[in-house]
Motif scaffolding. Structure first.
Motif, PDB file in Angstrom:
ATOM      1  N   LYS A   7       0.945  -1.265  -0.080  1.00  0.00           N
ATOM      2  CA  LYS A   7      -0.109   0.107   0.011  1.00  0.00           C
ATOM      3  C   LYS A   7       0.811   1.077   0.022  1.00  0.00           C
ATOM      4  O   LYS A   7       0.314   2.456  -0.252  1.00  0.00           O
ATOM      5  CB  LYS A   7      -1.093   0.071   1.200  1.00  0.00           C
ATOM      6  N   TYR A   8       2.194   1.353   0.171  1.00  0.00           N
ATOM      7  CA  TYR A   8       3.080   2.312   0.228  1.00  0.00           C
ATOM      8  C   TYR A   8       4.312   1.918  -0.150  1.00  0.00           C
ATOM      9  O   TYR A   8       4.866   0.946   0.060  1.00  0.00           O
ATOM     10  CB  TYR A   8       3.060   3.013   1.753  1.00  0.00           C
ATOM     11  N   LYS A  22       0.176  -4.517   2.264  1.00  0.00           N
ATOM     12  CA  LYS A  22      -1.220  -4.075   2.088  1.00  0.00           C
ATOM     13  C   LYS A  22      -2.149  -4.804   3.244  1.00  0.00           C
ATOM     14  O   LYS A  22      -2.947  -4.134   3.905  1.00  0.00           O
ATOM     15  CB  LYS A  22      -1.682  -4.516   0.742  1.00  0.00           C
ATOM     16  N   ALA A  23      -1.789  -5.886   3.755  1.00  0.00           N
ATOM     17  CA  ALA A  23      -2.631  -6.394   4.668  1.00  0.00           C
ATOM     18  C   ALA A  23      -2.343  -6.308   6.058  1.00  0.00           C
ATOM     19  O   ALA A  23      -3.498  -5.681   6.756  1.00  0.00           O
ATOM     20  CB  ALA A  23      -2.115  -8.303   4.634  1.00  0.00           C
ATOM     21  N   ASP A  24      -1.200  -5.810   6.570  1.00  0.00           N
ATOM     22  CA  ASP A  24      -1.049  -5.334   7.985  1.00  0.00           C
ATOM     23  C   ASP A  24      -0.007  -4.303   8.103  1.00  0.00           C
ATOM     24  O   ASP A  24       0.198  -4.045   9.313  1.00  0.00           O
ATOM     25  CB  ASP A  24      -0.674  -6.424   8.654  1.00  0.00           C
ATOM     26  N   LYS A  46       5.858  -1.630  11.612  1.00  0.00           N
ATOM     27  CA  LYS A  46       4.478  -1.744  10.766  1.00  0.00           C
ATOM     28  C   LYS A  46       4.331  -0.051  10.488  1.00  0.00           C
ATOM     29  O   LYS A  46       4.759   0.742  11.184  1.00  0.00           O
ATOM     30  CB  LYS A  46       3.396  -2.167  11.612  1.00  0.00           C
ATOM     31  N   ALA A  47       3.856   0.002   9.299  1.00  0.00           N
ATOM     32  CA  ALA A  47       3.682   1.396   8.698  1.00  0.00           C
ATOM     33  C   ALA A  47       2.217   1.538   7.945  1.00  0.00           C
ATOM     34  O   ALA A  47       1.936   0.654   7.101  1.00  0.00           O
ATOM     35  CB  ALA A  47       4.684   1.737   8.049  1.00  0.00           C
ATOM     36  N   GLU A  48       1.912   2.611   7.748  1.00  0.00           N
ATOM     37  CA  GLU A  48       0.812   3.184   6.734  1.00  0.00           C
ATOM     38  C   GLU A  48       1.474   3.954   5.770  1.00  0.00           C
ATOM     39  O   GLU A  48       1.215   3.853   4.405  1.00  0.00           O
ATOM     40  CB  GLU A  48      -0.240   4.010   7.392  1.00  0.00           C
ATOM     41  N   ASN A  62       2.427   4.874  11.632  1.00  0.00           N
ATOM     42  CA  ASN A  62       1.754   3.484  11.697  1.00  0.00           C
ATOM     43  C   ASN A  62       0.339   3.903  11.702  1.00  0.00           C
ATOM     44  O   ASN A  62      -0.245   4.936  11.683  1.00  0.00           O
ATOM     45  CB  ASN A  62       2.286   2.596  12.944  1.00  0.00           C
ATOM     46  N   LYS A  63      -0.544   2.796  11.896  1.00  0.00           N
ATOM     47  CA  LYS A  63      -2.065   2.920  11.754  1.00  0.00           C
ATOM     48  C   LYS A  63      -2.613   3.835  13.053  1.00  0.00           C
ATOM     49  O   LYS A  63      -3.713   4.165  13.139  1.00  0.00           O
ATOM     50  CB  LYS A  63      -2.547   1.589  11.640  1.00  0.00           C
ATOM     51  N   ASN A  64      -1.905   3.848  14.021  1.00  0.00           N
ATOM     52  CA  ASN A  64      -2.131   4.512  15.202  1.00  0.00           C
ATOM     53  C   ASN A  64      -1.792   5.910  15.191  1.00  0.00           C
ATOM     54  O   ASN A  64      -2.040   6.638  16.527  1.00  0.00           O
ATOM     55  CB  ASN A  64      -1.800   3.874  16.554  1.00  0.00           C
ATOM     56  N   HIS A  65      -1.455   6.473  14.199  1.00  0.00           N
ATOM     57  CA  HIS A  65      -0.701   7.932  13.874  1.00  0.00           C
ATOM     58  C   HIS A  65       0.398   8.227  14.606  1.00  0.00           C
ATOM     59  O   HIS A  65       0.632   9.419  14.966  1.00  0.00           O
ATOM     60  CB  HIS A  65      -1.968   8.864  14.156  1.00  0.00           C
ATOM     61  N   GLU A  66       1.371   7.324  15.071  1.00  0.00           N
ATOM     62  CA  GLU A  66       2.581   7.515  15.837  1.00  0.00           C
ATOM     63  C   GLU A  66       3.652   7.629  14.759  1.00  0.00           C
ATOM     64  O   GLU A  66       3.542   6.923  13.702  1.00  0.00           O
ATOM     65  CB  GLU A  66       2.767   6.386  16.731  1.00  0.00           C
ATOM     66  N   ILE A  67       4.594   8.284  15.355  1.00  0.00           N
ATOM     67  CA  ILE A  67       5.872   8.477  14.332  1.00  0.00           C
ATOM     68  C   ILE A  67       6.884   7.459  14.849  1.00  0.00           C
ATOM     69  O   ILE A  67       7.123   7.532  16.093  1.00  0.00           O
ATOM     70  CB  ILE A  67       6.493   9.887  14.239  1.00  0.00           C
ATOM     71  N   TRP A  68       7.513   6.635  13.967  1.00  0.00           N
ATOM     72  CA  TRP A  68       8.657   5.738  14.546  1.00  0.00           C
ATOM     73  C   TRP A  68       9.855   6.220  13.697  1.00  0.00           C
ATOM     74  O   TRP A  68       9.744   6.375  12.419  1.00  0.00           O
ATOM     75  CB  TRP A  68       8.144   4.367  14.592  1.00  0.00           C
TER      76      TRP A  68
END
Length: 323
Positions: A7-8, A22-24, A46-48, A62-68
């Motif tokens: 997805k990215y 794309k899955a997770d 994990k990342a969006e 990530n999907k929790n809107h955190e920056i890593w």
């Protein structure tokens, strides 16, 4: 083999390619050697959205809107160190992120407000992140600490340089931009809402050309969803099917893993192990009659595990091989 879907995608200044599953959202890095091309998953990330810096260094939301931030990940078999980086607000409200070719980082929070890492001249006590008072972004393509392209919620393309913003008309003249990316020299490509890709025309391309020139053939690859650009204008794209495509000089091809199917070998590195010695012992091979096969298996292990230095494998690392 089932081909990975993503997805990215993001490309570092050294040409390293990172992608989010794309899955997770599992983070992958592309490796290739000895006739093998494949995706190696990160052990934890994990990342969006990913912002690649180079082979061993990347930022993500990530999907929790955190920056890593991942560092010291030069060896895939060893992994690296993940550090959570607080947003400007201190809340989990990041949406997208991009890294410039000088190591600067830009991110936008969920309402589009834009921030960048502090730079010399910002003054004392400004903190790690500095808010841009004007820019709004859904997608960012950072060039460096002073300049970036953005696509806003309306689908408009904007460019900032030294604090001054200017709108860049799209190829169609409508607000129909969806994705944008820049190469290390700062030249931009963007993808439209209908899946076409356009390259910014440069000095020397000719007289009387439009600002954007198309370099996409939808009949072959489908619709573009996310773009990334590396050195030498190697353009990468994830289409709406989650497939990865790449192009150079407008010649596009789908990236397909070539990792062989078959037996799976696994080995945990012990103190004092060397890679050639491991292969000799595990596969019951002897020099000199088996030298060619030893070298072949060593090369496959290096490729499939993304090992950068085969003379420095870490105790505790788990090596795998499909053969």
């Amino acid at each position: 083999m089932i081909e990975q879907q993503f997805k990215y995608i993001s490309v570092g200044k050294d040409g390293s390619v990172w992608a989010a599953g794309k899955a997770d959202g599992t983070i992958f890095r592309l490796y290739g050697d000895a006739g093998i091309v494949g995706w190696a998953p990160d052990k934890a990330g994990k990342a969006e959205v990913i912002a690649a810096v180079d082979w061993g260094n990347a930022w993500c939301v990530n999907k929790n809107h955190e920056i890593w931030h991942l560092t010291n990940a030069e060896s895939l078999d060893k992994g690296g160190a993940w550090t959570k980086v607080s947003t400007h607000s201190g809340r989990a409200d990041a949406k997208t992120i991009s890294a410039g070719n000088d190591g600067s980082v830009w991110y936008a929070q969920t309402d589009g407000t834009l921030f960048r890492t502090a730079r010399p001249g910002d003054g004392a006590g400004v903190g790690f992140w500095v808010q841009d008072k004007v820019g709004k972004a859904e997608v960012i393509a950072a060039i460096d600490a002073t300049s970036a392209y953005c696509v806003n919620k309306k689908g408009e393309i904007w460019f900032e340089q030294n604090g001054a913003w200017s709108q860049i008309p799209t190829h169609s003249g409508r607000a129909d931009a969806k994705s944008i990316a820049v190469n290390p020299d700062g030249y931009a490509w963007y993808g439209s809402t209908d899946g076409a890709v356009f390259r910014h025309v440069r000095p020397g391309d000719g007289v009387g050309l439009p600002r954007w020139g198309t370099s996409w053939h939808r009949k072959q690859m489908g619709k573009a969803d996310v773009l990334a650009v590396g050195p030498q204008d190697l353009v990468w794209c994830i289409n709406t099917k989650g497939e990865v495509w790449r192009a150079f000089d407008d010649k596009w091809q789908q990236l397909v893993e070539t990792v062989p199917e078959g037996k799976m070998w696994t080995y945990t590195v012990k103190q004092g192990d060397g890679l050639m010695a491991i292969v000799r012992k595990e596969f019951k091979l002897k020099d000199p009659q088996d030298t060619q096969e030893i070298n072949r298996l060593v090369n496959l292990i290096v490729a499939q595990n993304g090992i950068k230095n085969q003379d420095r494998i870490e105790p505790g690392a788990v090596l795998t091989l499909r053969y």
